[in-house]
Design an enzyme around this catalytic site. Structure first.
Site, PDB file in Angstrom:
ATOM      1  N   ASP A 126      49.310  49.169  34.493  1.00 48.93           N
ATOM      2  CA  ASP A 126      49.207  47.787  34.016  1.00 48.93           C
ATOM      3  C   ASP A 126      50.124  47.683  32.806  1.00 48.93           C
ATOM      4  O   ASP A 126      49.779  48.100  31.707  1.00 48.93           O
ATOM      5  CB  ASP A 126      47.750  47.495  33.646  1.00 48.93           C
ATOM      6  CG  ASP A 126      47.575  46.119  32.988  1.00 48.93           C
ATOM      7  OD1 ASP A 126      48.595  45.482  32.644  1.00 48.93           O
ATOM      8  OD2 ASP A 126      46.420  45.689  32.809  1.00 48.93           O
ATOM      9  N   LYS A 163      52.790  38.705  30.264  1.00 55.48           N
ATOM     10  CA  LYS A 163      53.190  38.445  28.880  1.00 55.48           C
ATOM     11  C   LYS A 163      54.714  38.276  28.732  1.00 55.48           C
ATOM     12  O   LYS A 163      55.238  37.259  29.126  1.00 55.48           O
ATOM     13  CB  LYS A 163      52.630  39.531  27.957  1.00 55.48           C
ATOM     14  CG  LYS A 163      51.088  39.512  27.960  1.00 55.48           C
ATOM     15  CD  LYS A 163      50.462  40.162  26.759  1.00 55.48           C
ATOM     16  CE  LYS A 163      48.997  39.773  26.631  1.00 55.48           C
ATOM     17  NZ  LYS A 163      48.062  40.666  27.327  1.00 55.48           N
ATOM     18  N   PHE A 211      41.848  47.193  29.050  1.00 57.39           N
ATOM     19  CA  PHE A 211      41.784  45.742  29.240  1.00 57.39           C
ATOM     20  C   PHE A 211      42.726  45.345  30.364  1.00 57.39           C
ATOM     21  O   PHE A 211      43.919  45.646  30.319  1.00 57.39           O
ATOM     22  CB  PHE A 211      42.178  45.005  27.954  1.00 57.39           C
ATOM     23  CG  PHE A 211      42.141  43.509  28.115  1.00 57.39           C
ATOM     24  CD1 PHE A 211      40.934  42.819  28.082  1.00 57.39           C
ATOM     25  CD2 PHE A 211      43.305  42.787  28.338  1.00 57.39           C
ATOM     26  CE1 PHE A 211      40.885  41.442  28.262  1.00 57.39           C
ATOM     27  CE2 PHE A 211      43.265  41.405  28.518  1.00 57.39           C
ATOM     28  CZ  PHE A 211      42.054  40.735  28.466  1.00 57.39           C
TER      29      PHE A 211
END
Ligand SMILES: *Cc1c(COP(=O)(O)O)cnc(C)c1O
Length: 396
Positions: free
Chosen positions: A219, A248, A134
């Site tokens: 990532d 995040k 993702f």
């Protein structure tokens, strides 16, 4: 406070939400419009690294908001330089570009790799990514993601993201051709269900990238910033990537993300990359407050102590209830169930009283835990007790 149906109807429908309005939060606790409290092990999707409304971030935001919010990305501002220096000092990267979301940082990583391919690799542009990965919800990052079905929903895709299997080096090697410029992965696949890349696999990818002249992109939008028990999850495998993205937890709840790269890879020309809000002092001031807390002596030790406690507690629950076990790194963990009752457990945990528990099931057969990194020993114990209770309610 009343539940406002007209307000609900004014919002674009994109997901199913419970009929709850959250009105305030403090640390590991959230409160809804009835005044009911919830122990929060989702934390805005691993975003609130220090829990809800941490005093250090509130203070940094208040004082920065009263001083300078946004002079424009065409000028320097101090908080962005302060944060960039901190990140480059704590990592193997030399330069940072700040963005507003993980997807935007990943778009930047993809652009940077393609630009590098144009300049150094005869126009090579393909980036090998992984099944079930993702990387975000923009067109390019959805194309890079390996979520089943995502290749069709907004067809045609952005081209050039062949998919390999995580932890299968041969599957990566088989995809490398003259047009390959990079390999991009999450060191721990988050949305897929907390699946770590093995140390050997990460080292194999680094060796393969060196052999073929490719860039290695991590990532770390979900795994970075202490979540794995290390400041950055790539440290767990002892490899040094060429590009890293953060999101995040970097903002502790506010929209902030980063694209980090080694000097040799920083090939953007003026005008190639930018964005109105990027690197604004309000968000980067929050980022500095978060960074300094995480890097304070002993902080990551306490993350690892809570991780051990959580891991042992989940293992005990797994054996009590005949579940498959648990996995993860640091405070990004999953309980592997023995059946597909994850969504029922999540709903029951939230709706029970007098206090609720917020959990997440990225797959029906799995619960994911991403508490605040400063969650207390007592809160972890309380969560485990509540979860045991929830399981017995659902499975009675
Ligand atoms: C959440 C996430 C993203 C996307 O970040 P947004 O801020 O939602 O755009 C990208 N990559 C990973 C690994 C993520 O967990």
């Amino acid at each position: 406070m009343k539940f406002d149906q007209s307000g609900v109807d004014a919002l674009m429908e994109i997901t199913s939400r419970p009929e709850l309005v959250f009105v305030r939060g403090q640390g590991s606790w959230l409160e809804d419009h009835h005044g009911k409290r919830y122990l929060d092990f989702v934390q805005g999707w691993a975003v609130n690294s220090l829990g809800h409304c941490p005093p250090s971030v509130v203070k940094a935001l208040n004082s920065q908001a009263a001083t300078l919010i946004n002079p424009s990305p065409a000028f320097y501002n101090k908080p962005s330089m302060d944060l960039a220096k901190r990140i480059t000092g704590a990592s193997c990267f030399d330069r940072v570009f700040f963005a507003n979301s993980g997807a935007e940082a990943n778009e930047g990583a993809i652009k940077l790799a393609r630009k590098w391919g144009q300049l150094k690799r005869n126009g090579a542009y393909k980036i090998i990514t992984f099944d079930h990965s993702f990387h975000g919800r923009t067109l390019a990052t959805m194309s890079a993601s390996g979520k089943p079905g995502w290749d069709r929903i907004f067809a045609p895709q952005v081209e050039g993201f062949p998919k390999a299997e995580l932890n299968d080096l041969d599957s990566v090697r088989a995809l490398v051709d003259d047009q390959t410029v990079a390999i991009m992965l999450e060191p721990i696949q988050g949305e897929a269900g907390v699946i770590p890349a093995t140390r050997e696999f990460m080292q194999g990818l680094r060796a393969l990238a060196d052999e073929k002249g490719l860039l290695l992109i991590v990532d770390e939008v979900q795994t970075g910033y202490g979540r794995s028990g290390k400041m950055f999850a790539y440290e767990l495998s002892g490899v040094q990537p060429d590009i890293m993205t953060l999101g995040k937890g970097i903002g502790g709840g506010v929209p902030l993300a980063a694209l980090c790269a080694r000097e040799e890879v920083c090939v953007f020309k003026h005008g190639d990359q930018g964005g109105t809000y990027n690197g604004n002092p309000l968000m980067t001031a929050a980022g500095v407050a978060i960074f300094d807390t995480l890097m304070a002596p002993g902080f990551l030790d306490s993350v690892n102590a809570r991780a051990k406690q959580l891991s042992e507690g989940l293992l005990a629950l797994a054996s009590k209830w005949g579940m498959q076990g648990e996995r993860g790194e640091g405070l990004l963990r999953a309980l592997m169930l023995d059946r597909d009752d994850g969504p029922a457990l999540v709903d029951t945990a939230r709706d029970m009283g007098p206090e609720g528990l917020l959990l997440n099931a990225p797959r029906a057969s799995l619960l994911r835990f991403m508490p605040a990194l400063n969650v207390t020993e007592q809160e972890v114990d309380q969560m485990l007790t509540m979860l045991d209770d929830v399981i017995s309610k659902v499975r009675r």
